[in-house]
Motif scaffolding. Structure first.
Motif, PDB file in Angstrom:
ATOM      1  N   ARG A   1       0.825  -1.206   0.000  1.00 18.96           N
ATOM      2  CA  ARG A   1       0.000   0.000   0.000  1.00 18.96           C
ATOM      3  C   ARG A   1       0.861   1.260   0.000  1.00 18.96           C
ATOM      4  NH1 ARG A   1      -5.348  -1.137   1.127  1.00 18.96           N
ATOM      5  NH2 ARG A   1      -5.740   0.961   1.918  1.00 18.96           N
ATOM      6  N   ASP A   2       1.945   1.250   0.776  1.00 17.57           N
ATOM      7  CA  ASP A   2       2.833   2.415   0.816  1.00 17.57           C
ATOM      8  C   ASP A   2       3.517   2.631  -0.536  1.00 17.57           C
ATOM      9  OD1 ASP A   2       2.179   2.998   3.431  1.00 17.57           O
ATOM     10  OD2 ASP A   2       3.906   1.936   4.288  1.00 17.57           O
ATOM     11  N   MET A   3       3.904   1.536  -1.190  1.00 21.46           N
ATOM     12  CA  MET A   3       4.534   1.664  -2.511  1.00 21.46           C
ATOM     13  C   MET A   3       3.562   2.255  -3.523  1.00 21.46           C
ATOM     14  SD  MET A   3       7.791   0.707  -2.831  1.00 21.46           S
ATOM     15  CE  MET A   3       8.092  -0.061  -4.434  1.00 21.46           C
ATOM     16  N   LEU A   4       2.314   1.821  -3.469  1.00 26.66           N
ATOM     17  CA  LEU A   4       1.325   2.357  -4.400  1.00 26.66           C
ATOM     18  C   LEU A   4       1.070   3.839  -4.137  1.00 26.66           C
ATOM     19  CD1 LEU A   4      -1.224  -0.594  -4.598  1.00 26.66           C
ATOM     20  CD2 LEU A   4       0.354   0.176  -6.380  1.00 26.66           C
ATOM     21  N   ARG A   5       1.010   4.211  -2.869  1.00 26.82           N
ATOM     22  CA  ARG A   5       0.820   5.633  -2.544  1.00 26.82           C
ATOM     23  C   ARG A   5       1.985   6.460  -3.074  1.00 26.82           C
ATOM     24  NH1 ARG A   5      -1.317   3.469   2.474  1.00 26.82           N
ATOM     25  NH2 ARG A   5      -3.545   3.958   2.624  1.00 26.82           N
ATOM     26  N   ALA A   6       3.202   5.946  -2.919  1.00 20.64           N
ATOM     27  CA  ALA A   6       4.375   6.671  -3.411  1.00 20.64           C
ATOM     28  C   ALA A   6       4.337   6.799  -4.932  1.00 20.64           C
ATOM     29  CB  ALA A   6       5.656   5.964  -2.969  1.00 20.64           C
TER      30      ALA A   6
ATOM     31  N   LEU B   1      -7.842   0.907  -2.979  1.00 15.36           N
ATOM     32  CA  LEU B   1      -6.786   1.906  -2.829  1.00 15.36           C
ATOM     33  C   LEU B   1      -6.483   2.566  -4.170  1.00 15.36           C
ATOM     34  CD1 LEU B   1      -4.645   3.378  -1.159  1.00 15.36           C
ATOM     35  CD2 LEU B   1      -3.103   1.445  -1.582  1.00 15.36           C
ATOM     36  N   CYS B   2      -6.427   1.774  -5.235  1.00 19.31           N
ATOM     37  CA  CYS B   2      -6.161   2.353  -6.553  1.00 19.31           C
ATOM     38  C   CYS B   2      -7.225   3.371  -6.926  1.00 19.31           C
ATOM     39  CB  CYS B   2      -6.068   1.252  -7.606  1.00 19.31           C
ATOM     40  SG  CYS B   2      -4.592   0.210  -7.463  1.00 19.31           S
ATOM     41  N   ARG B   3      -8.486   3.066  -6.616  1.00 24.17           N
ATOM     42  CA  ARG B   3      -9.561   4.036  -6.889  1.00 24.17           C
ATOM     43  C   ARG B   3      -9.363   5.294  -6.050  1.00 24.17           C
ATOM     44  NH1 ARG B   3     -12.783  -0.739  -7.011  1.00 24.17           N
ATOM     45  NH2 ARG B   3     -13.401  -0.435  -4.832  1.00 24.17           N
ATOM     46  N   GLU B   4      -8.982   5.109  -4.792  1.00 18.44           N
ATOM     47  CA  GLU B   4      -8.756   6.262  -3.905  1.00 18.44           C
ATOM     48  C   GLU B   4      -7.631   7.138  -4.417  1.00 18.44           C
ATOM     49  OE1 GLU B   4      -6.578   6.848   0.379  1.00 18.44           O
ATOM     50  OE2 GLU B   4      -7.960   5.166   0.209  1.00 18.44           O
ATOM     51  N   LEU B   5      -6.575   6.517  -4.945  1.00 18.34           N
ATOM     52  CA  LEU B   5      -5.407   7.257  -5.417  1.00 18.34           C
ATOM     53  C   LEU B   5      -5.598   7.815  -6.825  1.00 18.34           C
ATOM     54  CD1 LEU B   5      -2.584   4.843  -4.159  1.00 18.34           C
ATOM     55  CD2 LEU B   5      -3.209   7.057  -3.170  1.00 18.34           C
ATOM     56  N   GLY B   6      -6.625   7.372  -7.502  1.00 15.25           N
ATOM     57  CA  GLY B   6      -6.843   7.832  -8.872  1.00 15.25           C
ATOM     58  C   GLY B   6      -5.907   7.205  -9.877  1.00 15.25           C
ATOM     59  N   ILE B   7      -5.438   5.987  -9.591  1.00 10.61           N
ATOM     60  CA  ILE B   7      -4.573   5.276 -10.532  1.00 10.61           C
ATOM     61  C   ILE B   7      -5.315   4.049 -11.054  1.00 10.61           C
ATOM     62  CG2 ILE B   7      -2.462   6.085  -9.438  1.00 10.61           C
ATOM     63  CD1 ILE B   7      -2.155   3.392  -8.080  1.00 10.61           C
ATOM     64  N   ALA B   8      -4.862   3.545 -12.184  1.00 12.28           N
ATOM     65  CA  ALA B   8      -5.526   2.392 -12.793  1.00 12.28           C
ATOM     66  C   ALA B   8      -5.377   1.173 -11.897  1.00 12.28           C
ATOM     67  CB  ALA B   8      -4.920   2.111 -14.163  1.00 12.28           C
ATOM     68  N   PRO B   9      -6.390   0.320 -11.843  1.00 13.38           N
ATOM     69  CA  PRO B   9      -6.257  -0.914 -11.061  1.00 13.38           C
ATOM     70  C   PRO B   9      -5.142  -1.784 -11.613  1.00 13.38           C
ATOM     71  CG  PRO B   9      -8.213  -0.988 -12.444  1.00 13.38           C
ATOM     72  CD  PRO B   9      -7.695   0.415 -12.515  1.00 13.38           C
TER      73      PRO B   9
END
Length: 230
Positions: A140-145, A186-194
């Motif tokens: 999750r931290d890597m995706l946020r970064a 989380l991807c939806r929350e971050l606005g990145i593609a699944p």
């Protein structure tokens, strides 16, 4: 048997295993791991239908990509910070990212040449000390970064299973698939593609990987070795 025929046979077997598992063969990409062969033998695999190739050393991916620019070159090896600038211009997909610092440097190198670099995050699902990758709870931290880095696009996950135990390998692959699926909110929350890609399975265990949802299998010896039986 020639490399051309061995590649064609492996590709046909991948298609058969996909169908046996209710998978669409077009959803599974066969990466021919050419890290042990010279550039001349890459042509033999291309003649058999190969499009995607995997390399684990910067100098090799640079040489072979320059010689065969129409192929798709995947970097699957250990990443050294000082060689990122050499890898990024050549790589269609980098499979082995598990350090945030490397992800930032990949983004910067890609931006400098007007590219968005597709990457996979390597996850150490098995917990083996000999294998690279983040722990599953670090994903999750890597995706946020990654969401703050315009030069990278995280497409999915990669793992390597323990050798010699297909039951354990299958469990590792299932765990990676479940981990990928858990990131959708989380991807939806971050606005990145699944996340869509699962790079898992090699010459000995790729059949298990396809059964557990692999979208990329990395096969070397079964294609390029004269003596492999698997």
């Amino acid at each position: 048997m020639s490399i051309t025929q061995q590649y064609a046979d492996v590709a046909a077997e991948v298609e058969r295993v996909c169908l046996e598992n209710g998978r669409n063969p077009e959803e599974v990409r066969l990466v021919a791991v050419s890290k042990t062969v010279d550039a001349d033998r890459v042509q033999d695999a291309i003649d058999g239908g190969a499009v995607d190739f995997g390399e684990n050393r910067p100098e090799q991916i640079m040489e072979k990509q320059a010689r065969y620019p129409r192929a798709r070159w995947h970097f699957i090896g250990n990443i050294q910070s000082r060689r990122i600038k050499d890898i990024v211009p050549c790589a269609h997909l980098i499979h082995s990212v598990f350090k945030e610092d490397h992800m930032r440097k990949i983004s910067a190198a890609a931006e400098s040449i007007g590219k968005v670099q597709d990457i996979l995050i390597e996850v150490n699902v098995s917990g083996e000390l000999s294998k690279g990758g983040i722990e599953p709870d670090q994903l999750r931290d890597m995706l946020r970064a990654s969401a703050d880095l315009p030069g990278v696009r995280v497409c999915g996950l990669m793992t390597m299973a323990p050798q010699g135990d297909l039951e354990l390998a299958s469990k590792c692959f299932a765990d990676l698939r479940e981990l990928k699926e858990s990131t959708d909110p989380l991807c939806r929350e971050l606005g990145i593609a699944p996340l869509s890609e699962l790079s898992m399975g090699m010459s000995e265990d790729w059949r298990c990987a396809i059964a557990q949802g692999a979208t990329i299998v990395r096969i070397g010896r079964a294609i390029f070795s004269d003596s492999f039986a698997g």
